[in-house]
Scaffold this active site. Sequence first.
Site, mmCIF file in Angstrom:
data_model
loop_
_atom_site.group_PDB
_atom_site.id
_atom_site.type_symbol
_atom_site.label_atom_id
_atom_site.label_comp_id
_atom_site.label_asym_id
_atom_site.label_seq_id
_atom_site.Cartn_x
_atom_site.Cartn_y
_atom_site.Cartn_z
ATOM 1 N N GLU A 279 -4.517 -14.641 1.786
ATOM 2 C CA GLU A 279 -4.589 -13.450 2.638
ATOM 3 C C GLU A 279 -6.036 -13.169 3.033
ATOM 4 O O GLU A 279 -6.328 -12.858 4.192
ATOM 5 C CB GLU A 279 -4.000 -12.245 1.908
ATOM 6 C CG GLU A 279 -4.052 -10.956 2.717
ATOM 7 C CD GLU A 279 -3.379 -9.788 2.020
ATOM 8 O OE1 GLU A 279 -3.484 -8.662 2.547
ATOM 9 O OE2 GLU A 279 -2.744 -10.000 0.968
ATOM 10 N N GLN B 244 -24.367 -2.817 21.524
ATOM 11 C CA GLN B 244 -25.656 -2.231 21.886
ATOM 12 C C GLN B 244 -26.291 -2.984 23.061
ATOM 13 O O GLN B 244 -26.862 -2.374 23.964
ATOM 14 C CB GLN B 244 -26.599 -2.257 20.683
ATOM 15 C CG GLN B 244 -27.897 -1.480 20.883
ATOM 16 C CD GLN B 244 -27.699 0.026 20.864
ATOM 17 O OE1 GLN B 244 -26.652 0.506 20.450
ATOM 18 N NE2 GLN B 244 -28.699 0.762 21.314
ATOM 19 N N ILE C 245 1.716 -0.193 6.851
ATOM 20 C CA ILE C 245 2.405 -1.469 6.768
ATOM 21 C C ILE C 245 2.402 -2.182 8.120
ATOM 22 O O ILE C 245 3.050 -1.748 9.080
ATOM 23 C CB ILE C 245 3.858 -1.291 6.255
ATOM 24 C CG1 ILE C 245 3.852 -0.510 4.937
ATOM 25 C CG2 ILE C 245 4.531 -2.641 6.110
ATOM 26 C CD1 ILE C 245 2.989 -1.095 3.837
ATOM 27 N N THR D 60 0.815 -1.214 0.000
ATOM 28 C CA THR D 60 0.000 0.000 0.000
ATOM 29 C C THR D 60 0.849 1.265 0.000
ATOM 30 O O THR D 60 1.868 1.362 0.697
ATOM 31 C CB THR D 60 -0.928 0.007 1.226
ATOM 32 O OG1 THR D 60 -1.722 -1.180 1.209
ATOM 33 C CG2 THR D 60 -1.841 1.220 1.208
ATOM 34 N N SER E 70 -6.203 -0.501 -2.688
ATOM 35 C CA SER E 70 -6.676 -1.711 -3.362
ATOM 36 C C SER E 70 -6.222 -1.766 -4.817
ATOM 37 O O SER E 70 -6.137 -2.845 -5.408
ATOM 38 C CB SER E 70 -8.211 -1.773 -3.291
ATOM 39 O OG SER E 70 -8.650 -1.909 -1.950
#
Length: 380
Positions: free
Chosen positions: A243, A337, A158, A127, A133
């Site tokens: 992954e 909740q 990272i 990234t 993406s």
Amino acid sequence: MIPRTVYEEEHELFRGSVRKFLETEAAPYHAQWEKDGQVDRALWTKAGEQGFLSPSVAEEYGGVGVDFRYNAIVDEECGRSGLTGIGWGLHSDIAVPYIERYGSEAQKQKYLPKCVTGEIIMAIAMTEPAAGSDLQGIKTTAVKDGDDYIINGSKTFITNGQLADLVIVVAKTDPSAGAKGISLFLLEAGTPGFSKGTNLEKVGLKAQDTSELFFQDVRVSKDQLLGEEGMGFIYMMQDLPQERLNVSILAIACAEAILEQTIAYVKERNAFGKTVATFQNTQFKLAELETQVSAARVFLDRCLELHIEHKFDSVMAAKAKLLTTDLQCKVVDECLQLHGGYGFMWEYPVARAFADSRVQRIYAGTNEVMKLIIGRDLLK
């Protein structure tokens, strides 16, 4: 829950060892690691001594040579325990397999034994600030200079970035060739020109070290090229299903654990003179969540079986990640909740899970990208 059949007796014995280890060596210290922004490095070497790191690595390189179910058990136990700072999954399930599959014999001999012992912690630098993406949009370059490559660029978000001793760097060796111009490099910490930014402060995963990485005229030899030049994008596409399976395993393990904790909590918590468990709304919510988690568990176990059989493809991986991470976030939100105000207190596991779970729908490819993969397959 429907009985699970994906694991055998020896797997459950291994699970018991992992669970006991995490209860004694990690759980008591995780809150402090959240404050520190990273886990104690000693945890890695202790885990390596027990065979919990990269168990699928072949025996000739120091591993045990077992199948991915052992990796999955480690992932499940970390997820079940809420120990989100431990970056073993990124190391064992995602980074190390690149060396196993694409590394030269010299690279395997040099790095894999220490990856198994925990002496080497791995990260993978995909990234970038302007490329998440969309892996084809990376800007980091590796320009050939004689027998070397010179790497320039930067990476962000990272995992294991601060602790990493060895990083797989995704770079463009031929910017004009699109996906065919992307290559992978093995870069050791301490290499001149390679620096790590500060530990990033995140909404959740606070004990997980996450960094920016910078490369300024970093010179690496051709021996540090991982696999073939120009094959990096194909390698990443081939490895993404595992992954995404890792992310899915963590998602359902977390959802199951938080649901179990919430069931126990509503039996004890009183409101309006009776336990919260007696309210119809509570029963309906829990019934809905339990049904969905049970169904997702069966699907995910089948995905794990398919992966062991080498039949788990990118479309099935996208379905698994989309289903499980969306469900994880729903379960955690509904369970918070049901805890009422206490659910918003950091001391409660459901609060941590609420913060930690949200990124699951983002990394390893956003869930919007998962929908694109599934949709394109349906309409091809």
